[in-house]
Enzyme design. Sequence first.
Site, mmCIF file in Angstrom:
data_model
loop_
_atom_site.group_PDB
_atom_site.id
_atom_site.type_symbol
_atom_site.label_atom_id
_atom_site.label_comp_id
_atom_site.label_asym_id
_atom_site.label_seq_id
_atom_site.Cartn_x
_atom_site.Cartn_y
_atom_site.Cartn_z
ATOM 1 N N HIS A 30 75.665 -30.496 41.318
ATOM 2 C CA HIS A 30 74.353 -31.044 41.641
ATOM 3 C C HIS A 30 74.222 -31.233 43.147
ATOM 4 O O HIS A 30 75.182 -31.088 43.909
ATOM 5 C CB HIS A 30 74.150 -32.364 40.897
ATOM 6 C CG HIS A 30 73.921 -32.180 39.429
ATOM 7 N ND1 HIS A 30 73.516 -33.203 38.602
ATOM 8 C CD2 HIS A 30 74.030 -31.083 38.633
ATOM 9 C CE1 HIS A 30 73.389 -32.752 37.360
ATOM 10 N NE2 HIS A 30 73.702 -31.469 37.361
ATOM 11 N N GLU A 41 73.840 -33.826 45.087
ATOM 12 C CA GLU A 41 74.653 -34.867 45.708
ATOM 13 C C GLU A 41 76.085 -34.394 45.934
ATOM 14 O O GLU A 41 76.691 -34.682 46.982
ATOM 15 C CB GLU A 41 74.659 -36.129 44.837
ATOM 16 C CG GLU A 41 73.286 -36.750 44.629
ATOM 17 C CD GLU A 41 72.592 -36.265 43.362
ATOM 18 O OE1 GLU A 41 71.920 -37.077 42.713
ATOM 19 O OE2 GLU A 41 72.734 -35.061 43.029
ATOM 20 N N THR A 87 37.871 -8.213 34.536
ATOM 21 C CA THR A 87 39.315 -7.969 34.582
ATOM 22 C C THR A 87 39.707 -6.525 34.312
ATOM 23 O O THR A 87 40.849 -6.148 34.565
ATOM 24 C CB THR A 87 40.024 -8.860 33.553
ATOM 25 O OG1 THR A 87 39.571 -8.513 32.238
ATOM 26 C CG2 THR A 87 39.747 -10.328 33.822
#
Length: 385
Positions: free
Chosen positions: A59, A61, A170
């Site tokens: 992670h 940290e 479209t």
Amino acid sequence: MPDLAISRVIDETYMRRAIELAANGRFSTSPNPNVGCVIVSQHQRIIGEGFHQYAGGPHAEVNALAGAGDQARGATVYVTLEPCSHFGRTPPCADALIQAGVSRVVVGMQDPNPQVSGQGIRRLQQQGIDVTVDVLPEAAANLNRGFIKRMHTQRPWVTVKLAASLDGRTALANGKSQWITGSSARMDVQHHRAQSCAILSGADTVLTDNARLNVRLSPHDLSVEGFFSDAVRQPVRVIIDGQNRLHAKLSLFSEPGRCIIVNRRHNHSLDAVSSKLTPIEQWQLPANDKHISLDVLMSRLGRDFNQIWVEAGASLSGALIAQKLVDELIIYQAPKLMGHAARELVTMPGEGQAYTDMESLPSMTVDSVHRVGDDVKTVLRVASY
């Protein structure tokens, strides 16, 4: 300026850097959230930085602590999302911060995951670490709209992409639509696909265009600060095929990556597709008026996916909007006029139905409008109901 105001400015400055770092994981962390972390010494010097790079990996940290080393003791940690407090594929980040001896943790926002929410903060505080929460919370939340929505509602964040001419068409009457928009807009779409957990479409789109619905970018196109992957993460392709019309010869099934076919009964014609190249799952879901229940589908998708990118025809796109299952619209508008006989942008609210008052129309707000090549990209937020 009062000391408290100065402290707030300092906190926001380092949190902005953590938010920048977190965004580097947007192509690779699915289904985990994007998280960034900055570690600052007592002398206001950055000594460690990191972000969550890929699901199952360290992670943010932990990556930042690896850079800080022993200098982390007594330092202040800025992290965009509350440090986790439970064992998943990696140990709790709250414990890593405690063991490193940091003195203060500044958190962008509390984790909405009920396995974590508030527990990581309490664990830090119980160990005497000063914790400040909600520093730039809106910016921190914007990093993980899909993850937050799924934690709160068990539904994914749904973005519908549309490409149209100036008069809202479209495709030509004969079905030809390649290409309405220019190469820059199409490249922008590829980056949106790469950030999504899954791409949702319908059988009509796949059969008409022989669509592959994959990310056609190289790893170098998606390289970000401090991280390079040797492979592009392909989003899961989810195709609604209520009438079992898809067949094994489609290009969709010649591309690597997981594919989910949503229908009402097993389609044996797809059994021959190589499970090594394209693992196929078939979800049998209930149908309403001969159409697969989109509400049930969103609940099912919410078990695993944070963000769904929809590239579909007028009927499916319109049905999702009319049934209030869409969070965001992204419209690429080309400087072209296709005429009244060309195909419409969306079919709403449904076949044989019509709105009878203005108050019933879906409410939207414009998030942004800017030019992409020769085309105009408009991002619309659909109001919550």
